[in-house]
Design an enzyme around this catalytic site. Structure first.
Site, PDB file in Angstrom:
ATOM      1  CD  GLU A 254      -2.845  -1.350   0.236  1.00 35.18           C
ATOM      2  OE1 GLU A 254      -3.129  -0.301  -0.388  1.00 35.18           O
ATOM      3  OE2 GLU A 254      -3.367  -2.447  -0.004  1.00 35.18           O
ATOM      4  CB  CYS A 288      -1.213   7.230   0.985  1.00 28.41           C
ATOM      5  SG  CYS A 288      -2.536   6.236   1.730  1.00 28.41           S
TER       6      CYS A 288
END
Length: 486
Positions: A254, A288
């Site tokens: 991720e 993110c």
């Protein structure tokens, strides 16, 4: 200072709290005021080995434990977090510089993922598949991979550790967790303490607080873990993937993002402004999924820009312990320098600063930039801080091209008065997640989470996490007799 920073400043290996044996210490600082929170002697390669071997020993019995008994651990862990929410909030504020709003957001999601893990213990199901061979029965079992190595980041360390640790454990695996060195307590020791008190058998979850300067690639190269779950930058993720591939390990990555929030000509402007400000500036932009780029149809550009700038100017920057603060400190001085460098570079390239935030130590006020040249590298990279890039466009076709003009593909959003127009727009974007009439920052336990391109490999959450942390095993049974050609 919370007792967590004294009581939990240790390694947690094979059910025991113990000091590391490295030759130096990781110093844990409060990013707002520089206060020393803890000093933790780092784990060595030997302790990484101890942790993995402990997880390997404990995992077999755990996998054989009735899943109804396993899920009780997660029910107790959830109650512990609920009972200590105020204490944990204070630790998040001190170690991360997270605001009250951010801490509440992180803890809410952490609890949701624990609730999902209660159900995950019962999720794996086998299958019986017909065979073309007379008398044969094909059984496909869903079994734990064994041991999972988890590497968590500094921005949402409690949530993003639990997000991999809890499902991996619920599905019958052992786990070794390596938190980021800037958040060793919230991302590591605190997670171990919660599960220890919840009654998780010793050895199943281990926490090693260390640094690659000490252990190199030992954490990901070790022969025991079959899966490495990594959350962090695409640069480090590329290295993790390379090492895992060479070791025949599975990696779940991720990674970073460069998300865009798109405002079409029929959008509710006030609502789009609220979504854009949150999507860019939540937790100082250290997310993110944050909307690095705000793309606005030129026909509504003036109205959107005026309202966006006004709202950004009203965001309070300061002490994260003040409930009124929206923008707290970034995690360290390197991040602060990088963010001010982005603003300086943009202005040098010809951009206009509609809001030009000042930086004082690790406090970086929000900035809003527009007029960046179309070929600027800043439009294609992740900006991990409170800097928004406003980009006008003419029509949907150009908007789609601009959104996709980045090596990343994690999240994004589009605002429009026509939901199906928004869905049609979203389908054209090369990204793992995209949201219509909402922000870019979302994570829900039942829904597959992950990115495309440089934003990662694999998915977490829901059925995807079962795929990530289990494997399939085919066992056939011949009830009759097979015929062999010789």
């Amino acid at each position: 200072m919370s007792s967590y920073f004294t009581d939990l400043a240790q390694q947690y290996i094979d059910g025991e709290w113990r000091p590391g044996t490295g030759s130096w210490d990781i110093i844990d600082f409060n990013p707002y005021d520089g206060e020393k929170l803890a000093s933790i002697t780092i784990a060595t390669v030997d302790e990484v080995d101890d942790a993995y071997r402990a997880a390997e020993r404990a995992q077999k019995k755990w996998a054989a434990t009735n899943p109804y008994a396993r899920r009780a651990v997660f029910e107790r862990a959830l109650r512990i977090i609920e009972d200590r929410e105020q204490e944990i909030t204070e630790v998040i504020i001190a170690e991360l510089g997270g605001t009250h709003l951010k801490a509440a957001f992180e803890l809410h999601l952490a609890k949701e993922f624990l609730r999902e893990s209660v159900q995950l213990a019962l999720r794996p199901e086998g299958r019986i598949i017909p065979s073309p061979t007379d008398g044969k029965e094909n059984r496909v079992y869903r079994v734990p991979v064994g041991v999972v190595g988890v590497i968590s980041p500094f921005n949402f360390p409690f949530l993003l550790s639990i997000k991999s640790v809890a499902p991996a454990l619920a599905l019958g695996n052992g786990v070794v967790l390596k938190p980021h060195q800037n958040t060793p307590i919230v991302g590591g020791s605190l997670v171990a303490k919660v599960f220890e008190e919840a009654g998780l058998p010793g050895g199943l979850l281990n926490v090693v607080i260390t640094d690659i300067a000490e252990i190199g690639d030992a954490f990901i190269e070790h022969p025991v873990p079959k899966v490495i779950s990594f959350t962090g930058s695409d640069k480090v993720g590329r290295h993790v993937a390379t090492v895992c591939a060479a070791q025949f390990k599975r990696s779940v990555l991720e990674l970073g993002g460069n998300s865009a929030l798109v405002v079409l000509d029929d959008a509710d402007i006030d609502y789009a402004v609220d979504a854009a400000v949150f999507s860019r500036y939540v937790h100082q932009g250290q997310v993110c999924m944050a909307a690095n780029r705000i793309l606005v149809d030129r026909s509504v550009l003036t109205e959107f820009t005026d309202k966006f700038v006004t709202k950004v100017k009203g965001l309070k920057t300061g002490d994260p312990s003040d409930p009124q603060t929206i923008i707290g400190p970034v995690i360290n001085s390197s991040q602060a320098d990088a963010i001010t460098g982005v603003v300086d570079q943009a202005i040098a390239e010809g951009a206009t600063a509609l809001v030009h935030g000042r930086a004082t130590d690790n406090l970086v006020e929000p900035s809003v930039l527009t007029g960046l040249p179309a070929d600027s590298a800043l439009l294609r990279q992740e900006i991990f801080g409170p800097v928004a890039l406003l980009v006008p466009f003419d029509g949907e076709e150009e908007a789609v091209r601009l959104v996709n003009d980045t090596p990343y593909g994690l999240s994004g959003a589009v605002h429009t008065g026509d939901i199906e127009r928004g869905v049609a727009f979203a389908k054209q974007i090369d990204t793992g997640m995209f949201h219509v009439n909402d922000g870019t920052v979302h994570d829900e336990p039942p829904v597959a989470f992950g990115g495309e391109k440089h934003s990662g490999i694999g998915r977490l959450n829901g059925d995807a996490v079962v795929d990530a942390f289990t494997t399939q095993k085919w066992i056939s049974v011949q009830h009759g007799r097979s015929r062999f050609p010789f």
